[in-house]
Design an enzyme around this catalytic site. Sequence first.
Site, PDB file in Angstrom:
ATOM      1  N   GLU A 302      33.381  58.688  37.104  1.00 15.61           N
ATOM      2  CA  GLU A 302      33.850  57.514  37.832  1.00 15.61           C
ATOM      3  C   GLU A 302      34.729  56.559  37.014  1.00 15.61           C
ATOM      4  OE1 GLU A 302      30.224  57.012  40.978  1.00 15.61           O
ATOM      5  OE2 GLU A 302      29.835  56.235  38.973  1.00 15.61           O
TER       6      GLU A 302
HETATM    7  C1  TNX Z   1      26.663  57.768  40.769  1.00 15.34           C
HETATM    8  S1  TNX Z   1      25.917  60.150  39.225  1.00 15.34           S
HETATM    9  C2  TNX Z   1      26.740  57.517  39.413  1.00 15.34           C
HETATM   10  C3  TNX Z   1      25.896  56.449  38.837  1.00 15.34           C
HETATM   11  C4  TNX Z   1      25.107  55.723  39.878  1.00 15.34           C
HETATM   12  C5  TNX Z   1      24.555  56.722  40.866  1.00 15.34           C
HETATM   13  C6  TNX Z   1      23.638  56.113  41.876  1.00 15.34           C
HETATM   14  C7  TNX Z   1      26.967  59.592  38.302  1.00 15.34           C
HETATM   15  C8  TNX Z   1      27.458  60.465  37.300  1.00 15.34           C
HETATM   16  N1  TNX Z   1      27.390  58.320  38.520  1.00 15.34           N
HETATM   17  O1  TNX Z   1      26.698  55.554  38.104  1.00 15.34           O
HETATM   18  O2  TNX Z   1      24.075  55.033  39.253  1.00 15.34           O
HETATM   19  O3  TNX Z   1      25.627  57.336  41.523  1.00 15.34           O
HETATM   20  O4  TNX Z   1      23.015  57.102  42.643  1.00 15.34           O
END
Ligand code: TNX
Length: 505
Positions: A302
């Site tokens: 992300e």
């Molecule tokens: C996605 S899973 C994210 C996290 C959040 C999560 C909440 C991932 C690699 N990144 O930053 O905490 O969703 O479910």
Amino acid sequence: MADVVPVPVEAKPTGTGYTITEDTTINVRDDAAVGTGEYLAELFRPATGYELPIEDGPSRGLNGGISLRLDGAPSDVGKQGYRMQVDPSGVKIRANEPAGLFAGVQTLRQLLPPAIESKTEQSVEWTVSGGYVRDYPRFNYRGAHLDVARHFFGVDAVKQYIDYLAQYKVNHLHLHLTDDQGWRIEIDSWPNLTDEGADSEVGGTPGGYYTKEEYTELVEYAQDRFITVIPEIDMPGHTGAALESYAALNCDGEKRPEDTGVNVGDTSLCIDKEVTYEFVNDVIREVAEMTPGPYLHVGGDEAHTLSDEEYETFMDRAIPMVLEHGKRPIGWHQVLGADPPTETIAQYWYPGQDAPEVAAAAEEGHEIISSPASRAYLDMNYNDQDGVGQDWAGNTSVKDSYTWDPGTFINGVDESSIMGPETALWTEFVETLDDIEYMTFPRLPAIAELGWSPASKTTWQEFKERLAAQGPRWDVLDINYYRSPQVPWSTTASSRRSSATESHG
Ligand code: TNX
């Protein structure tokens, strides 16, 4: 022998068993098995009230006690498996490596009445039913992730979590140590990370961090339970706490304000500044130095503020640093976008089964950890009513968390590329150890079984019965588990939450 989770490869009942008495000794001949012998003694002493001395040498007489030995195991149980024989003369656990003895001890624990989990002396007949077990894991890697950044959990809570993992034969703990809301690990060369970046968490409560000594204490506690700690430093996104601690890491040269919210994807280290790479190298070096395990997780998810080129520029420099400091890199599967070296392990986390980029990477030789959010994310709520988490990947019932195959879930990825399954517990809305337990039980044991047991033995119909039999153990351990209506819990079992609401009316 029927109720063990994860279900063993082979278990045959054979009549009369063994009763642990005040005369029982624990017999250990190999130095490498002494630690596990002591662990076993400490586990059984409180409830039995027996001394259970560790003796070295061959088992004697009819009361042969419990013997743990690193010979006499069939070679097909490998490095993590064991064989166990229980008859009136005693309990014999045999393995090729200490990790196998430890796994055998976890099975033995479940062959005793639930009262064995009590911290106070119980008057119970401590009989282990007679039988033979031959057991070894389907996947050598069985992981559990815990986010200590969104909400901080101290050393005692993490030790408790480690004990839960050990109980279900999970052998890797992935600690998500850094994120926008907090930096949780001491780094000597960049002290503001914890002087300024650790004092809050989601919601604005105080937060915290592990000193190097505390981190080492956790690593060793895990090691004693044959669990490898994997530290994650999430980069280049999810770095708000670092950007709050050092102005120089920001492209505009100004410190980012403290973040106590739950947004994701709006932060990044500054790709064009050389200081960024000095920072990353120092952090990776220090984290690698305090981590004996082979892996270091660089996050990589992300990074929404960056272009693909910027992301690649960053990973092209960060991943070789991990290798230079002697660790194998792991990244969330987005890391594959930077075309990293094949030693890089990708952790798949999207909910669906189609992930062509992951299939292509597996084809090229990357290994994959399987954490699909629709199955393995313990922060998803059970349904619309129950849970203290989220639902972006859908509600995830216990049955959902059990009825998938980590070896074949991602289309086009062969089981030979899968290291194993890993649960993830993100803690935006998980604030206490009670919350952790509620989201973890019973879904973590479900996925632990998928990681350990042969696919042919993992049917939901049978699993839910085995799971129900765990309930009384969790009651004794005072675990705040979710009493899923999908599981036929025995009526006498009651969780803390329901006994508080149901029995004091
Ligand atoms: C996605 S899973 C994210 C996290 C959040 C999560 C909440 C991932 C690699 N990144 O930053 O905490 O969703 O479910």
